[in-house]
Write a protein that holds these residues in place. Structure first.
Motif, PDB file in Angstrom:
ATOM      1  N   TYR A   1       0.911  -1.246   0.084  1.00  0.00           N
ATOM      2  CA  TYR A   1      -0.149  -0.114   0.050  1.00  0.00           C
ATOM      3  C   TYR A   1       0.910   1.111   0.006  1.00  0.00           C
ATOM      4  N   VAL A   2       0.225   2.207  -0.552  1.00  0.00           N
ATOM      5  CA  VAL A   2       1.106   3.456  -0.825  1.00  0.00           C
ATOM      6  C   VAL A   2      -0.016   4.520  -0.237  1.00  0.00           C
ATOM      7  N   HIS A   3       0.334   5.279   0.955  1.00  0.00           N
ATOM      8  CA  HIS A   3      -0.336   6.307   1.723  1.00  0.00           C
ATOM      9  C   HIS A   3       0.301   7.662   1.097  1.00  0.00           C
ATOM     10  N   ARG A   4      -0.669   8.304   0.568  1.00  0.00           N
ATOM     11  CA  ARG A   4      -0.287   9.658  -0.216  1.00  0.00           C
ATOM     12  C   ARG A   4      -0.744  10.713   0.803  1.00  0.00           C
TER      13      ARG A   4
ATOM     14  N   THR B   1      -2.406  11.581   9.788  1.00  0.00           N
ATOM     15  CA  THR B   1      -3.095  12.569  10.697  1.00  0.00           C
ATOM     16  C   THR B   1      -2.974  12.170  12.304  1.00  0.00           C
ATOM     17  N   SER B   2      -2.936  10.710  12.480  1.00  0.00           N
ATOM     18  CA  SER B   2      -3.002  10.341  14.032  1.00  0.00           C
ATOM     19  C   SER B   2      -1.931   9.013  13.954  1.00  0.00           C
ATOM     20  N   GLN B   3      -1.740   8.688  15.201  1.00  0.00           N
ATOM     21  CA  GLN B   3      -1.123   7.436  15.641  1.00  0.00           C
ATOM     22  C   GLN B   3      -2.074   6.170  15.155  1.00  0.00           C
ATOM     23  N   GLN B   4      -3.264   6.514  15.523  1.00  0.00           N
ATOM     24  CA  GLN B   4      -4.396   5.573  15.064  1.00  0.00           C
ATOM     25  C   GLN B   4      -4.349   5.231  13.655  1.00  0.00           C
ATOM     26  N   GLN B   5      -4.537   6.294  13.143  1.00  0.00           N
ATOM     27  CA  GLN B   5      -4.384   6.146  11.586  1.00  0.00           C
ATOM     28  C   GLN B   5      -3.246   5.083  11.080  1.00  0.00           C
TER      29      GLN B   5
END
Length: 167
Positions: free
Chosen positions: A143-146, A150-154
């Motif tokens: 996966y690539v998150h672009r 925004t958070s530790q949970q994310q």
């Protein structure tokens, strides 16, 4: 193997960074990281991305990037947990000495590479930093998150969903 992008640069304070490890040569994999070698921001050998296997999180950042500074604490916390291997790539950054300072100040205690020449731009479709790549145990890009985390949970949820790793 292609030559290192960025080459050796003077990096005051590089001794504060985690050294880049020697990585054994491995054949590239389908949907894997690009066959590009990048110089270490700190001390250590160049690293060929195609040799890397996971679970691994690669964060593409630059010291001039505001969102990179926002997400740095989440990456630092993940590195401290030791649950996955981590690697940073200082991308399109004209000031490596400021990059070294940024990584040290933010507690990014994992190896960092330099990509001043944007060698990963096309293969990873980098529009700009930040960008976070999740690599599975076989070396495939899961996966690539672009954009900014925004958070530790994310970040924890992405680790669980994309790599099966819980923190």
């Amino acid at each position: 193997m292609r030559p290192a992008a960025g080459g050796a640069v003077g990096k005051p304070g590089a001794g504060k960074l985690v050294d880049c490890p020697a990585t054994p040569s491995k054949p590239p994999v389908t949907n894997g990281l690009p066959d590009v070698s990048l110089a270490c921001l700190g001390d250590g050998p160049d690293i060929r991305l195609a040799d890397l296997r996971g679970p691994l999180v690669i964060n593409v950042w630059a010291q001039w990037c505001g969102p990179c500074r926002e997400e740095a604490p989440y990456l630092a916390a993940l590195a401290k947990s030791g649950k996955v291997k981590m690697l940073g790539i200082d991308y399109d950054d004209p000031r490596p000495e400021l990059a070294v300072r940024f990584a040290g100040d933010e507690g990014l205690r994992y190896p960092h590479l330099v990509d001043q020449d944007k060698a990963i731009q096309r293969p990873l479709k980098v529009g700009g930093p930040p960008l976070t790549v999740f690599v599975d145990a076989n070396g495939a890009v899961a996966y690539v998150h672009r954009g900014v985390l925004t958070s530790q949970q994310q970040l924890d949820q992405l680790l669980k969903d994309k790599l099966g790793v819980t923190r």
